[in-house]
Enzyme design. Structure first.
Site, PDB file in Angstrom:
ATOM      1  N   ILE A  49       0.843  -1.196   0.000  1.00 40.45           N
ATOM      2  CA  ILE A  49       0.000   0.000   0.000  1.00 40.45           C
ATOM      3  C   ILE A  49       0.877   1.245   0.000  1.00 40.45           C
ATOM      4  O   ILE A  49       1.863   1.325   0.730  1.00 40.45           O
ATOM      5  CB  ILE A  49      -0.922   0.021   1.239  1.00 40.45           C
ATOM      6  CG1 ILE A  49      -1.876  -1.181   1.176  1.00 40.45           C
ATOM      7  CG2 ILE A  49      -1.699   1.334   1.333  1.00 40.45           C
ATOM      8  CD1 ILE A  49      -2.710  -1.356   2.422  1.00 40.45           C
ATOM      9  N   HIS A  51       0.712   4.543   1.320  1.00 44.00           N
ATOM     10  CA  HIS A  51      -0.093   5.205   2.342  1.00 44.00           C
ATOM     11  C   HIS A  51      -0.144   6.715   2.132  1.00 44.00           C
ATOM     12  O   HIS A  51       0.703   7.292   1.445  1.00 44.00           O
ATOM     13  CB  HIS A  51       0.503   4.941   3.727  1.00 44.00           C
ATOM     14  CG  HIS A  51       0.430   3.511   4.153  1.00 44.00           C
ATOM     15  ND1 HIS A  51      -0.762   2.873   4.388  1.00 44.00           N
ATOM     16  CD2 HIS A  51       1.391   2.590   4.391  1.00 44.00           C
ATOM     17  CE1 HIS A  51      -0.522   1.620   4.761  1.00 44.00           C
ATOM     18  NE2 HIS A  51       0.779   1.419   4.755  1.00 44.00           N
ATOM     19  N   LYS A 252      -1.377  -1.156  12.702  1.00 44.56           N
ATOM     20  CA  LYS A 252      -2.493  -0.709  11.886  1.00 44.56           C
ATOM     21  C   LYS A 252      -3.576  -1.792  11.841  1.00 44.56           C
ATOM     22  O   LYS A 252      -4.627  -1.577  11.274  1.00 44.56           O
ATOM     23  CB  LYS A 252      -2.018  -0.422  10.473  1.00 44.56           C
ATOM     24  CG  LYS A 252      -1.118   0.791  10.365  1.00 44.56           C
ATOM     25  CD  LYS A 252      -0.501   0.828   8.969  1.00 44.56           C
ATOM     26  CE  LYS A 252       0.428   2.009   8.784  1.00 44.56           C
ATOM     27  NZ  LYS A 252      -0.274   3.277   8.543  1.00 44.56           N
ATOM     28  N   SER A 340       6.928   0.460   9.137  1.00 38.67           N
ATOM     29  CA  SER A 340       5.678  -0.034   8.550  1.00 38.67           C
ATOM     30  C   SER A 340       5.223   0.743   7.337  1.00 38.67           C
ATOM     31  O   SER A 340       4.232   0.400   6.718  1.00 38.67           O
ATOM     32  CB  SER A 340       4.560   0.013   9.587  1.00 38.67           C
ATOM     33  OG  SER A 340       4.950  -0.692  10.730  1.00 38.67           O
ATOM     34  N   CYS A 403       3.864 -19.690 -18.436  1.00 36.63           N
ATOM     35  CA  CYS A 403       3.025 -19.671 -17.233  1.00 36.63           C
ATOM     36  C   CYS A 403       1.594 -19.467 -17.679  1.00 36.63           C
ATOM     37  O   CYS A 403       1.233 -18.404 -18.166  1.00 36.63           O
ATOM     38  CB  CYS A 403       3.454 -18.536 -16.308  1.00 36.63           C
ATOM     39  SG  CYS A 403       2.249 -18.175 -15.023  1.00 36.63           S
ATOM     40  N   CYS A 405      -1.185 -19.586 -15.823  1.00 34.80           N
ATOM     41  CA  CYS A 405      -2.083 -18.836 -14.932  1.00 34.80           C
ATOM     42  C   CYS A 405      -1.990 -17.337 -15.195  1.00 34.80           C
ATOM     43  O   CYS A 405      -2.979 -16.628 -15.157  1.00 34.80           O
ATOM     44  CB  CYS A 405      -1.761 -19.120 -13.471  1.00 34.80           C
ATOM     45  SG  CYS A 405      -1.864 -20.856 -13.015  1.00 34.80           S
TER      46      CYS A 405
END
Ligand code: FAD
Ligand code: FAD
Lengths: 484, 415
Positions: A49, A51, A252, A340, A403, A405
């Site tokens: 993420i 942030h 978080k 973080s 690959c 997938c």
């Protein structure tokens, strides 16, 4: 021995962002890592993420860096060809106690300079995210929380740095720093000694060990583990935005987030460990993720998980981002406590470090030939049929799916092996192209990728590695001679 | 982009696709096209170099490659067209296949399609096995491919999780290659593969089988150093007090196969929640008209002989559909999985003069049972079995002309 201007220890998000930023200047930049590939440790096992910094501690360096970094990603990701999406996040409250916290969280966001956090009613939130726990009473909407492909992001930073002249040295573990009087002048590594005018410690979890070599370890770091589930793209119960729990003092909390390539991410835990090499998942940890995220979205289908992983945050005591230079020790810059939000902050840390080096006297002359553009490997699936046809005519291996997938072709894999920072392991290919990251987890393409790596790198099959040295999937040939 | 047309297009040249393609030709389809992503025909059978194939179909014991070769030769003789090294990327509206190969991208406009894509293996991730993430955790099929085709040995001391057929066959294969096999661990209280494979692959080699146990954790990095094995309770949850560390450098997973239906799902074909394969009628036609299905992509088979028979039916009906000769007005009779039956395939019978074969699996092993088929008004078929086993698929062929009831139910009842 030749001396470079700046040597960066660590090729994670932070080290690579610094290398790229410094490569804009007329400096000789070297960055090195103990691993076989760039990508770091925490930088490849996180929530991916970008942030906004809405919940940082106001006034801290972390708050300043994260808040400053978020708006940079649109331009940066365009320029570096990195998948990035501003999907937004919601922070729903499910009981009175949580609900009462919302105004404080919003106030904190405001103090951090994140002004666009807004209150939404429970009804609004259910309209936005129909799978949300219907007991939702209301919550906050944080529009600029975003998601990124963290692997491609770090590779792109590193490649762009290398394109602009920075030198990368892999499989070089720093064993000690070389000191001359009141200055650090180089590093001793498993690949020999390297001298530099400035040494930057961007070693993440190991920032305490390196700082101790410099005599500057006035803090402790322990790993704080976070465990995750990844769910199949086709899982029926999904969300469009990041769903965050109301944070507690410690973390978080465990979130649910769409991933940039369509999967769903659940986690992380926050467990304080002592062993910095422990990347295990645990049954209890994963069970706690399942239990907690079900409070946010009750129908989430853990059974659709395709893999689980864990990452280690460098938990600094005392806590906080620190970027330090020292009056009594020349040539050494120490980064610690990037815990973080370091994926987000990395780009701002790069700029902050460049600024700091300038202030302490390093001559920072911008080059006029810096090229900010890095092109990634074009994915065949993203091309038009006409473009695909042209590529296959030039090189037929772009027509062979390896690959199934993630629809990765042999041509793309060969391109990754021959890219500016060559992919030399199964995981390096996986991180650049997603081959083996899909629902069969490499069951189909794994054996084929081993053969392609062996062929392209001129190795025997048993020399091909999954990730680190010693991670060889093939132990020997079955028969010594094969008669054809 | 090159565009082609054909009568019947078959996806996958494993035993299912090969049989379907030949029978489509035999049923009168002019242009039958078989598309295979591998460079060779045979599908999974290419790597099954052990004997045991063809006992029912040819009344002979063949290896996998030999069995496949017979069907391939037949298809070639019958003039089936092959495209190897070609992956079907999508089935687009109007039954058009989008294909990619080193020769380029193409569209194949087919009057009917047979899906024969086989299956993939369940992984460590699906099972949520905790611990480290080293090299040395591998699925049995991938290991079989590496050992038998790529000439690569995958470990020196192996523990196998799952007593399915592939796991047991690999136990023997590894032992024959001089590799130590510590044992086979199975979470269920009974074997999940064929009994004959236990006798021939485990017992003959003194490889221990540990029932009602599972792997709880993987240890070691960068290579597996040990796994933890624990007994499970009635709910299949591990009893941690019984956890034991077993040293090995490889964990081989043989924990189930999943029909490979990405193409089908994206084409809007309805899938069955139990089998993971398309919902089909007794013509083996899916919910999308003109698309038929057979083999492991329909439901996971343990015996290739069943696959061949079933696939011939799919190929024949695909040909009739392409020729406009497949009757679509017949009465539909739903088929239900009754007592002790996990699933039945097909799930609907189209009532015609001929017979229909129903394939099904029981939910748990049992001895002395009656297999019973009723049509709601009467028992239309019954047979006694000494024992039944979820690992062994049952096949029953019944005449459909005089079925009268609203639906058919299969029950397995204790005697
Ligand atoms: C569970 C979890 C979730 C997270 N979620 C997010 C998120 O959603 N958003 C966000 O912004 N941040 C998140 N983070 C934080 C983020 O991942 C980290 O802050 C960031 O990746 C730190 O980057 P880094 O380059 O400092 O460290 P790393 O990625 O760990 O890189 C350090 C590098 O230094 C190398 N190194 C160490 N010692 C030596 C040595 N002696 N010699 C040579 N090389 C050495 C290592 O090999 C490594 O490659 C999360 C972290 C975790 C663990
Ligand atoms: C390891 C193993 C051991 C076995 N042992 C025995 C035994 O001893 N005796 C016995 O009777 N049976 C055995 N079986 C069962 C039998 O082999 C299978 O039931 C049979 O192979 C299934 O055939 P299939 O054609 O449906 O699938 P497969 O053989 O898997 O063939 C599917 C084909 O489709 C192709 N394909 C898939 N997707 C695409 C696409 N998008 N485009 C192009 N091509 C595609 C694949 O490449 C493959 O060639 C075994 C099976 C396995 C897996």
């Amino acid at each position: 021995m030749k001396r470079t201007s700046v040597l960066i220890i660590g090729a994670g998000a932070v080290g690579c962002a610094i290398a790229r930023e410094l490569s804009k200047y007329d400096l000789e930049v070297t960055f090195l890592d103990k691993n076989t590939d760039v990508g770091g440790d925490a930088s490849k096992s996180n929530s991916s993420i970008i942030h906004t910094g809405y919940d940082a501690s106001p006034g801290t360096l972390e708050s300043r860096l994260v808040v400053a970094a978020n708006p940079m990603y649109d331009r940066l990701c365009k320029s570096l060809d990195v998948p990035f999406q501003r999907i937004g996040a919601i922070l729903p409250a499910f009981n009175e106690e949580q609900f009462e916290q919302l105004p404080f969280i919003k106030e904190k966001a405001f103090q951090n300079g994140v002004y666009d956090v807004e209150y939404r009613s429970g009804e609004d939130l259910l309209n936005m995210e129909p799978m949300l726990n219907p007991r939702v009473m209301g919550g906050l909407f944080i529009p600029r929380e975003s998601i990124i492909d963290p692997f491609v992001y770090v590779v792109a930073l590193a490649e762009n740095a290398v394109q602009n002249g920075a030198k990368l040295i892999l499989e070089a573990k720093v064993l000690d720093l070389i000191r001359e009087g009141d200055a650090i002048v180089g590093v001793k590594t498993t690949k020999g000694e390297f001298l530099a005018n400035w040494i930057i410690n961007a070693s993440g979890l190991y920032c305490e060990e390196i700082a101790r070599m410099a005599g500057k370890a006035d803090y402790k770091v322990n790993p704080r583990r976070g465990q995750f589930y990844i769910l199949d793209r086709d899982t029926p119960c999904k969300v469009k935005r990041i769903v965050l729990p109301i944070p507690t003092k410690r973390t978080k909390g465990k979130l649910i987030s769409p991933m940039i390539h369509g999967n769903l991410l659940l986690g992380p835990t926050a467990e304080d460990l002592s062993d910095k090499t422990n990347h295990d998942t645990s049954t209890e940890g994963l069970a706690s993720v399942a239990a907690d995220v079900r409070r946010l979205v009750p129908d989430i289908r853990i059974g659709d998980t395709i893999t689980q992983f864990s990452g280690l945050r460098p938990n600094r005591v005392p806590a906080g981002f620190n970027i330090d230079v020292y009056d009594d020790l020349a040539g050494y810059l120490n980064i610690s406590g990037v815990r973080s939000t370091g994926l987000t902050a990395s780009i701002a840390i790069g700029k902050y470090v460049a600024h700091t080096l300038g202030q302490v006297g390093l001559e920072m002359r911008l080059r006029d030939d810096f090229n900010p553009v890095r092109k990634g490997i074009q994915r065949m699936v993203d091309l038009s049929p006409g473009q695909r046809a042209r590529k296959i005519t030039e090189d037929p291996s772009y027509g062979r799916i390896i690959c199934r997938c993630e629809s990765v072709t042999e041509g793309e894999i060969i391109e990754a092996i021959r890219s500016p920072i060559p992919a030399r392991s199964i995981d390096a290919i996986k991180r650049r192209l997603r081959a083996g990251m899909g629902r069969c987890q490499g069951g189909f393409c794994g054996p084929k990728v081993i053969q392609i790596l062996a062929r392209e790198l001129g190795l025997t099959d048993d020399a091909v590695i999954k990730s680190d040295p010693g991670s060889n999937p093939v132990v020997r040939a079955t028969r010594k001679e094969v008669s054809q | 982009m090159i565009e082609y047309t054909c009568d019947v297009a078959v996806i996958g040249a494993g035993p299912a696709g090969l049989a379907a393609a030949s029978s489509a030709r035999e049923a009168g389809a002019e242009k039958v096209w078989l598309i295979e992503r591998d460079c060779e025909p045979g599908g999974i059978l290419q790597q099954c170099i052990h004997p045991g194939f063809g006992l029912a179909y040819f009344d002979e014991e063949l290896t996998g490659p030999e069995y496949a070769a017979r069907f391939y030769d037949k298809a070639v003789d019958l003039g089936v067209q092959f495209s190897f090294d070609t992956t079907v990327l999508a089935i687009e509206k109007g039954n058009i296949l989008r294909c990619l190969s080193p020769r380029g991208e193409s569209l194949i406009n087919a009057k009917s399609i047979v899906l024969a894509m086989g299956c993939r293996e369940r992984t460590r991730g699906n099972l949520i096995i905790a611990g480290s993430r080293p090299a040395g955790v591998i699925t049995a099929g991938a290991a079989q491919r590496m050992i038998n085709i790529q000439n690569q040995m995958i470990g020196n001391k192996v523990l196998i999780l799952g007593s399915g057929d592939i796991g047991m066959i690999m136990a023997r294969r590894l032992r024959l290659e001089g590799v130590e096999v510590v044992g086979v661990v199975e979470i269920l209280p009974y074997l999940s593969g064929l009994t004959r494979n236990k006798l021939q692959c485990l017992d003959d080699f003194d490889i221990p089988l540990l029932l009602s146990h599972t792997v709880t954790r993987v240890e070691g990095y960068p290579r597996v150093e040990a796994v933890y094995v624990a007994a499970v309770d009635e709910k299949n949850d591990p009893v941690l007090a019984s956890e034991e560390r077993i040293e090995c450098d490889t964990l081989l997973l043989s924990v189930g196969l999943i029909p490979e239906n990405e193409l089908s799902r994206n084409a809007g074909i309805e899938l069955d929640a139990v089998t993971g394969g398309p919902v089909v009628d007794s013509d083996l036609q899916t919910s999308v008209p003109g698309i038929f299905c057979c083999g492991n992509v329909l439901h996971v088979n343990d015996l290739v002989d069943h696959v061949s028979v079933e696939s011939e039916l799919a190929g024949e009906n695909a040909a009739l559909y392409a020729l406009g000769k497949l009757p679509s007005d017949s009465k539909l009779i739903p088929v239900q999985a009754g007592h002790m039956v996990r699933y039945v395939c097909p799930s609907v019978i189209r009532q015609r003069s001929g017979k229909s074969t129903l394939y099904f699996r029981v939910t748990k092993p049992a001895k002395h049972v009656d297999l019973q088929i009723s049509d709601g008004t009467k028992i239309v078929w019954m047979k006694s079995h000494l024992r039944v086993n979820p690992g062994e698929m049952e096949a029953v062929c019944i005449p459909t002309a005089d079925l009268v009831g609203p639906e058919i139910t299969i029950n397995v009842l204790p005697q």
